[in-house]
Write a protein that holds these residues in place. Structure first.
Motif, short mmCIF file in Angstrom:
data_model
loop_
_atom_site.label_atom_id
_atom_site.label_comp_id
_atom_site.label_asym_id
_atom_site.label_seq_id
_atom_site.Cartn_x
_atom_site.Cartn_y
_atom_site.Cartn_z
N GLU A 117 68.48 88.04 2.47
CA GLU A 117 68.34 88.10 1.01
C GLU A 117 66.94 88.49 0.57
OE1 GLU A 117 68.89 87.99 -3.04
OE2 GLU A 117 70.43 87.99 -1.48
N PHE A 118 65.94 87.82 1.11
CA PHE A 118 64.58 87.96 0.59
C PHE A 118 63.78 89.10 1.23
CE2 PHE A 118 65.63 83.68 -0.76
CZ PHE A 118 65.04 83.59 -2.01
N PHE A 119 64.23 89.59 2.38
CA PHE A 119 63.49 90.68 3.03
C PHE A 119 64.33 91.95 3.15
CE2 PHE A 119 61.99 92.99 6.83
CZ PHE A 119 60.69 93.28 6.41
N LEU A 120 65.52 91.85 3.72
CA LEU A 120 66.30 93.06 3.96
C LEU A 120 66.92 93.62 2.68
CD1 LEU A 120 67.98 92.22 7.38
CD2 LEU A 120 65.87 93.48 6.91
N ARG A 121 67.31 92.75 1.77
CA ARG A 121 67.84 93.26 0.50
C ARG A 121 66.78 94.03 -0.28
NH1 ARG A 121 69.65 89.83 -4.75
NH2 ARG A 121 70.42 91.57 -6.01
N PRO A 122 65.55 93.52 -0.44
CA PRO A 122 64.52 94.32 -1.11
C PRO A 122 64.24 95.65 -0.39
CG PRO A 122 63.84 92.04 -1.00
CD PRO A 122 65.09 92.15 -0.19
N ALA A 123 64.31 95.62 0.94
CA ALA A 123 64.10 96.87 1.67
C ALA A 123 65.17 97.89 1.31
CB ALA A 123 64.10 96.61 3.18
N LEU B 51 64.52 99.25 -2.25
CA LEU B 51 63.33 100.08 -2.39
C LEU B 51 63.19 100.99 -1.16
CD1 LEU B 51 60.81 97.34 -3.65
CD2 LEU B 51 62.00 99.05 -5.05
N PRO B 52 64.09 101.96 -1.01
CA PRO B 52 64.08 102.77 0.21
C PRO B 52 62.82 103.61 0.38
CG PRO B 52 65.58 103.70 -1.43
CD PRO B 52 65.16 102.35 -1.94
N GLU B 53 62.07 103.81 -0.71
CA GLU B 53 60.85 104.61 -0.62
C GLU B 53 59.64 103.79 -0.17
OE1 GLU B 53 60.65 102.55 -4.54
OE2 GLU B 53 62.23 103.41 -3.27
N ARG B 54 59.80 102.47 -0.09
CA ARG B 54 58.69 101.61 0.32
C ARG B 54 58.83 101.25 1.79
NH1 ARG B 54 56.41 99.92 -4.68
NH2 ARG B 54 54.56 99.40 -3.45
N ARG B 55 57.71 100.87 2.41
CA ARG B 55 57.69 100.56 3.84
C ARG B 55 57.66 99.05 4.06
NH1 ARG B 55 52.48 103.09 5.85
NH2 ARG B 55 51.81 102.25 3.85
#
Length: 362
Positions: free
Chosen positions: A203-209, A212-216
Motif C-alpha cells: 500500500e505505502f510503497f508499491l502503490r505510490p510507485a 507515479l510511473p515517472e518517478r524513481r
C-alpha cells in the motif's frame, strides 16, 4: 555495574533489526561506566554477515547454538549485577529464561522486549507460557516501544514494572553523508521482507510507485528479490549499516512503514526513523498513534494515511522543502531523541533498583 545481556546479535544486523538499537543503548550505558557483556548465538548466518567488529565498549561472547554452549553462557549470569534476557534471540528463547535463576540474589532481573506486539500476542494466546509465569518475579520489563498500550497489557499479565525505552539516535553512527548513485531515487525504503509488513509495503510503497510511473523508487533489505514490483522500482538488496547514511542521504525522501501490529499499537517508532532523521533525510511515514510525540507532522516528518497520501506528498515535494524537513528532523532528534538521553533513564533505573535490593539484603 556488570550487565549481562542475552540478545540476538550485537555484531550483525543481518535479519536482525534490533542490532542498531542494542548498539545505541548499550554503548551509551557503557559511557556511564558500566561493564557490558553481550551474549549472542552463532545462528542464521549472522556471524558471516557482521556489520561491525567487536566494540571496545562491550565484551561480546558468540556461542554455538548447542545445549552445552548455552549452559556455559548461562552460568556467566552468576557474575552480573543486571541480567537481561531480550526477546527474539531466535534460538533457545525458552531455555534462556534460566539466566535469571543463575543471577545473584542482589541482581536485577530484566526482560527487554524488542518486539512487544509479537511477544504480547504470544503470551495472550498461552496463559501457561514460561515467560508469562515469570513476569511477576522480574524487576522490570523494558520495551523498545509501544507506549501506554504495551505498559497496560504487561501490567495486566503480572509485570511489576513496564517501561518503554524508545529507539533513538547515535549521532556518531548516523549522520549526513555523501550521496551515492546506487541509492539515488525519489523515494527510498529500507526494511527486510516480513509477513506482517508486506501488505503495508504494497500500500505505502508499491502503490505510490504505480501511481507515479515517472518517478524513481528504491527498496533495500533482504527478501525482496522475488517480489513483483513496478518497473520504476530498483531492488538494491541487503544494505549493511555502513551504507545506511548514504542510503538515507541519496533519495529525495525516505519512507518508513511500520509493521501491522506496531502500527496498530502505536508509539513504536522504528530505529530507521531516527537513523534517517539523524542523516537529515526527509521522512514520509505511515500514520500511527503517538507519532507527534517524536517528530512534528508536516514540519519534521510527512505523515501518510495511505498510498495515495504518499504519492501526493512525493509529487508536491521539492528539493528545498525536503531539505528543510530533513534539517528540522535532524535538529529535533539531536535535541530530544539521542541514545545518550535514553541511557540516562536506564542508568538511573538500574542504580536505584540495585540500591534498593542491596539495602533489603543488608
Amino acid at each position: 555495574m556488570r550487565i549481562a545481556f542475552y540478545g540476538s546479535s550485537l555484531l550483525s544486523a543481518y535479519w536482525n533489526g534490533a542490532a542498531t538499537y542494542y548498539r545505541g543503548i548499550l554503548s551509551a550505558l557503557a559511557a556511564h561506566g558500566h561493564d557490558v557483556a553481550f551474549y549472542e548465538p552463532d545462528a542464521f548466518d549472522r556471524q558471516q554477515n557482521r556489520d561491525i567488529d567487536p566494540p571496545e565498549w562491550a565484551r561480546v561472547v558468540v556461542y554455538d547454538a548447542t545445549p552445552s554452549a548455552l549452559a556455559a553462557v548461562i552460568e556467566e549470569a552468576a557474575r552480573a549485577d543486571v541480567v537481561v534476557k531480550a526477546s527474539g534471540v531466535g534460538v533457545f528463547d525458552t531455555e534462556l529464561l534460566a539466566v535469571w535463576d543463575h543471577a545473584p540474589d542482589h541482581a536485577l532481573r530484566i526482560f527487554w522486549d524488542v518486539d512487544a506486539p509479537a511477544t504480547l500476542a504470544e503470551l495472550a494466546a498461552d496463559p501457561g507460557h514460561p515467560l508469562r509465569r515469570r513476569l511477576p518475579s522480574l524487576d522490570h520489563v523494558l520495551t523498545y516501544g509501544g507506549g501506554p498500550p504495551v505498559v497496560s497489557q504487561y501490567e495486566a499479565m503480572g509485570a511489576r514494572s513496564c517501561i518503554p525505552i524508545y529507539n533513538g539516535l547515535d549521532p556518531a553512527t548516523h549522520h549526513p553523508a555523501v550521496a551515492d548513485a546506487r541509492f539515488a531515487v525519489d523515494l527510498g525504503f529500507l526494511a527486510n521482507r516480513l509477513p506482517d509488513r508486506e501488505a503495508r509495503v504494497d500500500e505505502f510503497f508499491l502503490r505510490p510507485a504505480a501511481l507515479l510511473p515517472e518517478r524513481r523508487f528504491g527498496i533495500g533489505g533482504s527478501g525482496w528479490h522475488d517480489k513483483a514490483m513496478p518497473a520504476n522500482v530498483t531492488r538494491v538488496g541487503h544494505v549493511g549499516t555502513a551504507d545506511h547514511n548514504a542510503f538515507n542521504c541519496s533519495a529525495l525522501a525516505v519512507l518508513n512503514v511500520a509493521r501491522e501490529d506496531m502500527a496498530a499499537l502505536g508509539f513504536s517508532p522504528a530505529t530507521r526513523v531516527f537513523e534517517a532523521a539523524g542523516a537529515g533525510a526527509c521522512l514520509i511515514s505511515d500514520a500511527w498513534e503517538g507519532i507527534d510525540q517524536f517528530l512534528a507532522p508536516y514540519t519534521e516528518i510527512l505523515v501518510a494515511r495511505d498510498g495515495q497520501d504518499v504519492a501526493d506528498h512525493l509529487a508536491a515535494l521539492t528539493p528545498e522543502r525536503a531539505r528543510a524537513i530533513g534539517d528540522a528532523a535532524r535538529a529535533r532528534v539531536l535535541r530530544d531523541h539521542c541514545y545518550s538521553d535514553r541511557a540516562v533513564t536506564v542508568d538511573a533505573l538500574f542504580r536505584e533498583g540495585l540500591a534498593i535490593k542491596r539495602a533489603r539484603a543488608a
